[in-house]
Design a protein around this motif. Structure first.
Motif, PDB file in Angstrom:
ATOM      1  N   HIS A   1      62.684 -42.597  48.560  1.00 61.51           N
ATOM      2  CA  HIS A   1      62.765 -44.052  48.473  1.00 61.51           C
ATOM      3  C   HIS A   1      61.446 -44.713  48.838  1.00 61.51           C
ATOM      4  CE1 HIS A   1      64.969 -47.947  50.011  1.00 61.51           C
ATOM      5  NE2 HIS A   1      64.002 -48.208  49.154  1.00 61.51           N
ATOM      6  N   HIS A   2      60.999 -44.542  50.039  1.00 59.11           N
ATOM      7  CA  HIS A   2      59.775 -45.203  50.510  1.00 59.11           C
ATOM      8  C   HIS A   2      58.493 -44.495  50.069  1.00 59.11           C
ATOM      9  CE1 HIS A   2      62.118 -48.129  52.667  1.00 59.11           C
ATOM     10  NE2 HIS A   2      62.772 -47.173  53.313  1.00 59.11           N
TER      11      HIS A   2
ATOM     12  N   GLN B   1      64.676 -51.862  43.490  1.00 61.85           N
ATOM     13  CA  GLN B   1      64.085 -50.880  42.577  1.00 61.85           C
ATOM     14  C   GLN B   1      64.690 -49.501  42.793  1.00 61.85           C
ATOM     15  OE1 GLN B   1      59.958 -51.527  43.677  1.00 61.85           O
ATOM     16  NE2 GLN B   1      59.507 -52.426  41.672  1.00 61.85           N
ATOM     17  N   PHE B   2      64.901 -49.150  44.049  1.00 63.12           N
ATOM     18  CA  PHE B   2      65.508 -47.850  44.339  1.00 63.12           C
ATOM     19  C   PHE B   2      66.905 -47.776  43.727  1.00 63.12           C
ATOM     20  CE2 PHE B   2      68.235 -45.227  47.132  1.00 63.12           C
ATOM     21  CZ  PHE B   2      67.613 -43.996  46.961  1.00 63.12           C
ATOM     22  N   GLY B   3      67.675 -48.858  43.861  1.00 60.09           N
ATOM     23  CA  GLY B   3      69.010 -48.873  43.285  1.00 60.09           C
ATOM     24  C   GLY B   3      68.983 -48.690  41.782  1.00 60.09           C
TER      25      GLY B   3
ATOM     26  N   ALA C   1      69.775 -45.302  36.986  1.00 59.52           N
ATOM     27  CA  ALA C   1      69.259 -44.782  35.717  1.00 59.52           C
ATOM     28  C   ALA C   1      69.077 -43.277  35.722  1.00 59.52           C
ATOM     29  CB  ALA C   1      67.917 -45.444  35.391  1.00 59.52           C
ATOM     30  N   GLY C   2      69.061 -42.652  36.915  1.00 58.61           N
ATOM     31  CA  GLY C   2      68.697 -41.242  36.965  1.00 58.61           C
ATOM     32  C   GLY C   2      69.726 -40.287  37.518  1.00 58.61           C
ATOM     33  N   VAL C   3      70.800 -40.793  38.166  1.00 60.15           N
ATOM     34  CA  VAL C   3      71.817 -39.912  38.737  1.00 60.15           C
ATOM     35  C   VAL C   3      73.015 -39.879  37.792  1.00 60.15           C
ATOM     36  CG1 VAL C   3      73.316 -39.491  40.730  1.00 60.15           C
ATOM     37  CG2 VAL C   3      70.996 -40.361  41.071  1.00 60.15           C
ATOM     38  N   HIS C   4      73.708 -38.756  37.748  1.00 61.18           N
ATOM     39  CA  HIS C   4      74.642 -38.499  36.661  1.00 61.18           C
ATOM     40  C   HIS C   4      75.998 -39.178  36.816  1.00 61.18           C
ATOM     41  CE1 HIS C   4      71.418 -35.768  36.216  1.00 61.18           C
ATOM     42  NE2 HIS C   4      71.875 -34.882  37.066  1.00 61.18           N
TER      43      HIS C   4
ATOM     44  N   ALA D   1      70.490 -47.250  50.855  1.00 64.02           N
ATOM     45  CA  ALA D   1      69.457 -48.288  50.891  1.00 64.02           C
ATOM     46  C   ALA D   1      70.042 -49.685  51.040  1.00 64.02           C
ATOM     47  CB  ALA D   1      68.589 -48.218  49.633  1.00 64.02           C
ATOM     48  N   GLY D   2      71.358 -49.800  51.228  1.00 67.08           N
ATOM     49  CA  GLY D   2      71.943 -51.108  51.473  1.00 67.08           C
ATOM     50  C   GLY D   2      72.679 -51.689  50.287  1.00 67.08           C
ATOM     51  N   PRO D   3      73.321 -52.856  50.492  1.00 72.02           N
ATOM     52  CA  PRO D   3      74.179 -53.449  49.450  1.00 72.02           C
ATOM     53  C   PRO D   3      73.419 -53.889  48.204  1.00 72.02           C
ATOM     54  CG  PRO D   3      73.940 -54.919  51.342  1.00 72.02           C
ATOM     55  CD  PRO D   3      73.371 -53.609  51.754  1.00 72.02           C
TER      56      PRO D   3
END
Length: 364
Positions: A203-204, A212-214, A219-222, A234-236
Motif C-alpha cells: 500500500h504505502h 487509490q489502493f482501494g 481492479a486486481g484481486v479476483h 486501508a479503511g472505509p
C-alpha cells in the motif's frame, strides 16, 4: 484471438487417469433419479457448514476459500475419497454446476447501473483495459505453456473477471472437463487468498493513497470476498472504491460468456472434431438472470433486508459449488502440470497487478 481451446476427449487424458466426463464423475449418472444426488448434496452441505465455522473462527479466511480447500481435502482423505468418487459424485457434480449458476444470478444483485456510471468513464475504460490485457495475455501464455484442455481459457477468465464464479459461468458454455474447472478454481483461489496478505504490505511502498489502493485492489484481486478482505485494511474509503471497481469487473462477465458461447458455436459449426452436441445459447439463461438482477437492483425497489438475505444465500450456494469443484481435484494428476499451471498463475497475477496499478495512477 479465438476463445476456444483444444480439448482432450473424456477417457483419453495423456499421462494420467481417465478424464472425468464433462457432465458427471461417473458415466451415466446424469440419468439417475434425483435421490441419487442426495448423498453428494448432503456432503456439500456439510462442507459448507464446516467452511462457515472456519470463517467464523478465523475471519481472515474467506468462506469460499475454505470450501475449496475442504473439497480438495475430502477427495484425498482415506475413508472419504471413495465416497467422493462414488456415491457422492453425482450430487457433488450437481452442486458444482447448477448451484454455481444460481449463485452467479444472485451476484447481479450486488451491482446497479448507477454504480457503474458513478465510477466515471476514465475508470470504466481502465477496468475494461485491465480485464482485456489480463484475459488475452493469460490465454496466450497458457497456450504457449502447453496447458491441456480448457485450462488457459478458464484461468484467464478467473483472473480477469471474478475468480471462481466467472470460471463456473464460462465452463457452462464451453462444456469444460470437470477437472480442468477444479484445477483452475484451485489456482485462482490460492492467488486471490495470497493477495489478502501481500497487497496491504505494498500500500504505502507503492505511494498509493487510500482511495487509490482501494481501486487497485478492486481492479486486481479476483473474488469479491477477497477484495473486501484486502481493501478493508486501508479503511472505509478504500473499501468503497474497491467494491465499486470490482463490481464493474463483474459486469463484464455477461459479455465475456456471450463471446465464449459465440466462439463455441462457430467452432462446432466448422470443426467436426469439436462434437455434434447441442450448441450453447448465444446468451445463456443464467447470464440473462444475472443481467435481470442488475436491472432489479438498479430500480432501487429491493429493500436492504432482501439484499442482505440474497447475499447470504449467494455465498452459501457458491460455497457448496466450490466444495463440489474442489472435490474433483486429483492432486497426482495436477502435479504433472503443476509447474506450468503455477507459472501461468504467477504471470497472470503479475499482469493484472501491474496493469491495474498503472491504470489507477493514470485515472486518479
Amino acid at each position: 484471438m479465438a476463445l476456444d481451446t483444444p480439448r482432450t476427449k473424456a477417457g483419453t487424458r495423456p499421462g494420467g487417469p481417465p478424464a472425468t466426463p464433462a457432465r458427471s464423475g461417473i458415466p451415466g449418472t446424469d440419468r439417475l433419479p434425483g435421490k441419487d444426488k442426495l448423498p453428494g448434496l448432503a456432503m456439500a452441505a456439510a462442507g459448507v457448514a464446516v467452511a462457515w465455522a472456519v470463517h467464523r473462527l478465523a475471519p481472515a479466511v474467506p468462506m469460499l476459500t475454505a470450501a475449496v480447500v475442504l473439497g480438495i481435502a475430502a477427495a484425498h482423505t482415506p475413508g472419504v475419497r471413495a465416497r467422493v468418487r462414488g456415491a457422492a459424485r453425482p450430487g457433488l457434480t450437481l452442486a458444482g454446476k447448477r448451484l454455481m449458476r444460481v449463485g452467479v444470478v444472485l451476484l447481479g444483485l450486488k451491482l446497479s447501473v448507477g454504480d457503474v456510471l458513478g465510477l466515471g468513464w476514465a475508470t470504466v475504460a481502465m477496468v475494461v483495459a485491465v480485464v482485456a490485457a489480463t484475459f488475452f495475455g493469460t490465454l496466450w501464455l497458457g497456450r504457449r505453456l502447453g496447458l491441456r484442455g480448457d485450462q488457459p481459457l478458464l484461468i484467464a477468465t478467473g483472473y480477469s473477471i471474478c475468480g471462481a464464479s466467472a470460471i463456473g459461468a464460462v465452463s457452462e458454455v464451453s462444456g469444460s472437463d470437470e477437472e480442468d474447472v477444479a484445477t483452475s478454481v484451485a489456482l485462482v483461489t490460492l492467488c486471490g487468498t495470497l493477495a489478502i496478505a501481500v497487497l496491504p504490505l505494498l500500500h504505502h511502498p507503492l505511494g498509493l493513497d487510500d482511495a487509490q489502493f482501494g481501486r487497485w485492489v478492486g481492479a486486481g484481486v479476483h473474488d469479491v470476498g477477497q477484495v473486501v478482505a484486502t481493501a478493508q485494511t486501508a479503511g472505509p474509503e478504500a473499501l468503497t472504491d474497491a467494491v465499486l471497481v470490482k463490481l464493474m469487473r463483474v459486469a463484464l462477465l455477461a459479455p465475456l460468456v456471450a463471446a465464449v458461447a459465440v466462439s463455441m458455436r462457430r467452432r462446432r459449426a466448422h470443426d467436426p472434431a469439436a462434437g455434434t452436441g447441442k450448441r450453447p445459447a448465444l446468451v445463456p439463461l443464467f447470464v440473462l438472470g444475472f443481467l435481470a438482477m442488475v436491472g432489479v437492483r438498479t430500480t432501487g425497489l429491493v429493500p436492504g433486508g432482501a439484499l442482505d438475505l440474497a447475499q447470504h444465500v449467494q455465498e452459501l450456494l457458491l460455497a457448496a459449488a466450490l466444495f463440489g469443484l474442489g472435490s474433483a481435484v486429483h492432486l497426482p494428476t495436477l502435479t504433472r502440470t503443476g509447474g506450468r499451471v503455477a507459472a501461468l498463475g504467477l504471470c497472470s497475477w503479475a499482469v493484472i497487478a501491474g496493469a491495474s496499478y498503472g491504470g489507477v495512477l493514470l485515472t486518479t
